[in-house]
Design an enzyme around this catalytic site. Sequence first.
Site, PDB file in Angstrom:
ATOM      1  N   GLU A 122       0.865  -1.180   0.000  1.00  0.00           N
ATOM      2  CA  GLU A 122       0.000   0.000   0.000  1.00  0.00           C
ATOM      3  C   GLU A 122       0.904   1.232   0.000  1.00  0.00           C
ATOM      4  OE1 GLU A 122      -3.955   1.790   2.241  1.00  0.00           O
ATOM      5  OE2 GLU A 122      -2.621   0.466   3.340  1.00  0.00           O
ATOM      6  N   ASN A 212     -12.186   6.058   1.476  1.00  0.00           N
ATOM      7  CA  ASN A 212     -11.147   6.487   2.413  1.00  0.00           C
ATOM      8  C   ASN A 212      -9.827   6.720   1.674  1.00  0.00           C
ATOM      9  OD1 ASN A 212     -12.805   4.149   4.298  1.00  0.00           O
ATOM     10  ND2 ASN A 212     -12.704   6.265   4.986  1.00  0.00           N
ATOM     11  N   GLY A 213      -9.207   7.882   1.937  1.00  0.00           N
ATOM     12  CA  GLY A 213      -7.971   8.213   1.254  1.00  0.00           C
ATOM     13  C   GLY A 213      -8.182   8.550  -0.212  1.00  0.00           C
ATOM     14  N   ASP A 267      -8.132  -3.745   6.918  1.00  0.00           N
ATOM     15  CA  ASP A 267      -7.110  -2.687   6.972  1.00  0.00           C
ATOM     16  C   ASP A 267      -6.587  -2.584   8.408  1.00  0.00           C
ATOM     17  OD1 ASP A 267      -5.435  -0.651   6.074  1.00  0.00           O
ATOM     18  OD2 ASP A 267      -6.933   0.921   6.318  1.00  0.00           O
ATOM     19  N   LEU A 301      -7.580   9.111  10.623  1.00  0.00           N
ATOM     20  CA  LEU A 301      -7.796   7.694  10.883  1.00  0.00           C
ATOM     21  C   LEU A 301      -6.584   6.896  10.416  1.00  0.00           C
ATOM     22  CD1 LEU A 301     -11.524   7.111   9.863  1.00  0.00           C
ATOM     23  CD2 LEU A 301     -10.552   6.902  12.152  1.00  0.00           C
ATOM     24  N   ALA A 302      -6.152   5.960  11.237  1.00  0.00           N
ATOM     25  CA  ALA A 302      -4.947   5.186  10.952  1.00  0.00           C
ATOM     26  C   ALA A 302      -5.294   3.709  10.930  1.00  0.00           C
ATOM     27  CB  ALA A 302      -3.880   5.468  12.011  1.00  0.00           C
TER      28      ALA A 302
END
Length: 374
Positions: A122, A212-213, A267, A301-302
């Site tokens: 990723e 997301n992202g 994830d 967010l991680a």
Amino acid sequence: MTLTGARVVTPTGVLHPGWVSVDSGLISEIGSGSAPDPDAIALDGGWLVPGFVDIHCHGGGGAAYSDPDPDRLAAAVGAHRAHGTTTTMASLVSRPVDELVEQVSTLADLVEDGLFAGIHLEGPFISAIRCGAHDPAVLRPPDRDSVTRLLKAGRGSIRMVTLAPELEGALDATRQLADAGVVVAVGHTDAIETQVLPAVEAGASVATHLFNGMRPLHHREPGPIGVLLDDERVTVELICDLVHLSPRVARLAARHAGTGRTALVTDAMAAAGVGDGEYWIGQLRVTVRDGVPTVDGSGSLAASTLTLDAAVRNFVHGCGMDMTAAVAAVSTRPAEILGRGGKLGVLTAGAAADLVDLDEDLRVRRVMRNGAWI
């Protein structure tokens, strides 16, 4: 052995009640009604489903998949197996190419040993504008030599690479990876529609954690979300922890993509299966509070602390999807992405005897992998 007395989710529907026979690590027979084996093991209702397949996971049980210690890596895999994930890819976050080459080489041995089904990179070929929990200092455009080095280190174990299609060299990298048999995913991108479409034409076939992202969906500029969700060639990953996505958004995406193009992923980071505290993702410090990990300083967010059994419960109970759609998204479609359709992620004769015994509330009672309870 033969298992009976539960609702069995098969590719063609739910057998209620159903039975499954296992022999030499494979499913030998499957049927509905009374089991033909008088010594069949009676399950106390609930559901019998194929083992879960996670194509996007960074760790668990206190360890990240970037850890060089094989014992810690095995413990991380074990933490997810206890929650029904019988097959997993090891996802790595963005790091300098030299460092990734070392990490990939270590993981390639464990792919060959069967601990992992492959490696997912990723990054680092992603957008700094949408980097999330990736260190922006190490991000870079892809180039042929770097991609070649990583593929060589992986010895065939790199199965998926996420990249941002707007970066210089991204289309050439997409073709290079696709030609090498690697699944190319679009993610962590600020691309507009006209930048995403060529990537799909070049071979990109997965959306890394859709929404997301990514540049948000806009009614005049659909961007990556609009293109990837609407293109029949693309499978969309959904992080169904009900934090990354609201139930309504997850349901809208899953219904539009359908069972053939939806994949539930975790994830997950090292905190999965452990709990709140301080952790690291690459070189970024992360705080987990109430199960939600965020990057210190930015609040971004991680990753997540999700396990796939919780994703199934959220998908069914929280999003209103049915169990056949859930099993397709958590087992069948991810196995197909790995190139193992029909052999993993399905309850059918000849497939691996990877099974999850769920109670009525969809909580894991037992997990079988290769015909043995674990």
